[in-house]
Scaffold this motif. Structure first.
Motif, PDB file in Angstrom:
ATOM      1  N   THR A   1       0.813  -1.206   0.000  1.00 30.80           N
ATOM      2  CA  THR A   1       0.000   0.000   0.000  1.00 30.80           C
ATOM      3  C   THR A   1       0.849   1.259   0.000  1.00 30.80           C
ATOM      4  O   THR A   1       0.344   2.335  -0.241  1.00 30.80           O
ATOM      5  CB  THR A   1      -0.932   0.031   1.221  1.00 30.80           C
ATOM      6  OG1 THR A   1      -0.142  -0.063   2.400  1.00 30.80           O
ATOM      7  CG2 THR A   1      -1.934  -1.098   1.166  1.00 30.80           C
TER       8      THR A   1
ATOM      9  N   VAL B   1       3.048   3.508  -1.809  1.00 32.59           N
ATOM     10  CA  VAL B   1       3.458   3.782  -3.188  1.00 32.59           C
ATOM     11  C   VAL B   1       4.944   4.129  -3.279  1.00 32.59           C
ATOM     12  O   VAL B   1       5.590   3.849  -4.280  1.00 32.59           O
ATOM     13  CB  VAL B   1       2.578   4.887  -3.814  1.00 32.59           C
ATOM     14  CG1 VAL B   1       2.845   6.236  -3.177  1.00 32.59           C
ATOM     15  CG2 VAL B   1       2.778   4.967  -5.311  1.00 32.59           C
TER      16      VAL B   1
ATOM     17  N   GLN C   1       6.836   1.016  -3.710  1.00 35.10           N
ATOM     18  CA  GLN C   1       6.686   0.532  -5.081  1.00 35.10           C
ATOM     19  C   GLN C   1       7.588   1.301  -6.041  1.00 35.10           C
ATOM     20  O   GLN C   1       8.068   0.741  -7.022  1.00 35.10           O
ATOM     21  CB  GLN C   1       5.238   0.656  -5.538  1.00 35.10           C
ATOM     22  CG  GLN C   1       4.307  -0.307  -4.842  1.00 35.10           C
ATOM     23  CD  GLN C   1       2.870  -0.110  -5.277  1.00 35.10           C
ATOM     24  OE1 GLN C   1       2.407   1.017  -5.398  1.00 35.10           O
ATOM     25  NE2 GLN C   1       2.176  -1.215  -5.508  1.00 35.10           N
TER      26      GLN C   1
END
Length: 84
Positions: free
Chosen positions: A9, A11, A14
């Motif tokens: 969750t 970002v 990521q």
């Protein structure tokens, strides 16, 4: 047809940021700093003087450019503003 893949969750994780776990924490602290400044009626200049930092540095932090500052320092700023 589209296929969606769900990942972490965070970002920032990521995207590969080295300090991905700390970025949301810092953002929350900066939000609280902004709320404290507004509640106390501090101008940017007033708050910077109280915190012992440059007005330009505080302005950058308030605009989300806080990568070069530690969360502990931001917590200190918040404590200083909250005690006034």
């Amino acid at each position: 047809m589209f296929r969606f893949e769900y990942g972490p969750t965070n970002v920032y994780a990521q995207l590969g940021f080295a300090d991905a776990e700390e970025i949301p924490l810092k953002a929350e602290i900066v939000k609280d700093i902004t709320v404290s400044m507004r509640a106390a009626g501090f101008t940017l200049s007033d708050a910077a003087s109280l915190l012992g930092t440059l007005q330009s540095d505080l302005a950058l932090v308030l605009c989300g450019k806080f990568q070069d500052i530690r969360a502990e320092e931001l917590r200190g700023w918040l404590a200083s503003l909250s005690s006034r």
